[in-house]
Design an enzyme around this catalytic site. Structure first.
Site, PDB file in Angstrom:
ATOM      1  N   CYS A 113       0.843  -1.217  -0.093  1.00 22.52           N
ATOM      2  CA  CYS A 113      -0.070   0.147   0.019  1.00 22.52           C
ATOM      3  C   CYS A 113       0.751   1.499  -0.083  1.00 22.52           C
ATOM      4  CB  CYS A 113      -1.157  -0.126   1.149  1.00 22.52           C
ATOM      5  SG  CYS A 113      -2.388   0.993   0.953  1.00 22.52           S
ATOM      6  N   HIS A 168      -3.572  -5.490   2.359  1.00 21.84           N
ATOM      7  CA  HIS A 168      -3.337  -5.828   3.467  1.00 21.84           C
ATOM      8  C   HIS A 168      -3.885  -7.081   3.841  1.00 21.84           C
ATOM      9  CE1 HIS A 168      -1.986  -1.795   4.160  1.00 21.84           C
ATOM     10  NE2 HIS A 168      -2.895  -1.058   3.609  1.00 21.84           N
TER      11      HIS A 168
HETATM   12  N1  GLN Z   1      -1.889   6.961   2.258  1.00 23.16           N
HETATM   13  C1  GLN Z   1      -2.195   6.162   1.148  1.00 23.16           C
HETATM   14  C2  GLN Z   1      -3.607   6.227   0.562  1.00 23.16           C
HETATM   15  O1  GLN Z   1      -4.613   6.399   1.480  1.00 23.16           O
HETATM   16  C3  GLN Z   1      -2.018   4.679   1.953  1.00 23.16           C
HETATM   17  C4  GLN Z   1      -2.735   4.074   2.516  1.00 23.16           C
HETATM   18  C5  GLN Z   1      -2.252   2.818   2.994  1.00 23.16           C
HETATM   19  O2  GLN Z   1      -1.105   2.508   3.273  1.00 23.16           O
HETATM   20  N2  GLN Z   1      -3.325   1.683   3.638  1.00 23.16           N
HETATM   21  O3  GLN Z   1      -3.918   5.958  -0.409  1.00 23.16           O
END
Ligand code: GLN
Length: 251
Positions: free
Chosen positions: A95, A196
């Protein structure tokens, strides 16, 4: 005893929804096969790591705020990280870390967090912060010529564009963008994904792909070629769990 060396980037900053579980799964699946997984950590203020000396580099997810906290530090390692990717070190990026390996991440307020530019994709968040891709997701990936359903959970505002080699085809969920057909970025030694879960606990085949890749790379460095068969593990519980999740998520 065989050894695999893993570098965990920014463990104190980038860890969402149990991303650390990915390392625990790798460790467990290595140990079951008599392979030692050595885990080093790097974060802001530590001595610069020699990225190329690692078999695996792992970084987890983090919100926009966390991404901006580490951005300057990460950029110092641009060349070292690029060299490691080119020399074949395996990178597992979840992510927020996935986003930071592209050209840039544009946040909700239009602020730009620079990326490492290791890959050509880029990510932009919607100006409306409530517009996020959230929920369970199932994709189909092909690893070592074999199709596998990859199960996970996504929560990202960032929409990732210009991915030429995605990790999976979306079966249910969003993916790189709202209602996209594709998810993540893949090349032989890189899995960058929004999933995740943790990813590897729900998808032991992905964990084994990484372990096998690392061992084969080591062997081919010594002997010039190397194909190995990993010892099969008893994944009865993992498979039961996967079946239940797939029955629930894929209608
Ligand atoms: N900041 C990023 C987004 O919201 C990554 C979020 C995350 O790692 N779950 O797109």
């Amino acid at each position: 005893m065989q050894e695999i060396k893993l570098l965990y980037l920014y463990p104190d900053i980038m860890e969402l929804y149990g991303d650390f579980g990915n390392i625990q799964v790798l460790k467990y699946r290595c140990e079951q096969r008599n392979i030692k997984l050595i885990i080093d950590e790097y974060s802001i203020g530590d001595d610069s790591p020699d990225f190329r000396s690692y078999d695996i580099v792992f970084a987890g997810g983090g919100a926009d705020n966390e991404q901006s906290i580490l951005s300057d530090d990460l950029m110092r390692h641009k060349e070292g990280i690029k060299e490691a990717v080119q020399s074949g070190t395996f990178f597992l990026l979840i992510c927020g870390a996935y986003q930071l390996f592209g050209k840039y991440y544009k946040g909700v307020e239009g602020n730009i967090i620079p990326g490492l530019e290791v890959f050509d994709y880029y990510t932009e968040a919607q100006p409306d912060r409530r517009k996020r891709c959230i929920g369970n997701i199932v994709t189909k990936a092909t690893l070592d010529g074999e199709d596998t359903e990859v199960i996970g959970f996504e929560n990202h505002g960032g929409q990732t564009f210009n991915v030429d080699t995605p990790f999976g085809k979306v079966i249910t969920g969003n993916g790189n963008k709202f209602e996209d057909k594709e998810e993540g970025f893949f090349q032989k030694n890189v899995i960058a994904t929004y999933l995740h879960g943790p990813l590897l606990s729900k998808n032991p085949k992905v964990a084994d792909y990484i372990i096998k890749y690392c061992l084969e790379r080591k062997i081919s460095e010594e002997k010039n070629s190397g194909k190995i068969e990993l010892k099969k593990l008893d994944d009865t519980f993992e498979e039961k769990c996967r079946k239940q999740l797939l029955d629930k998520f894929v209608k």
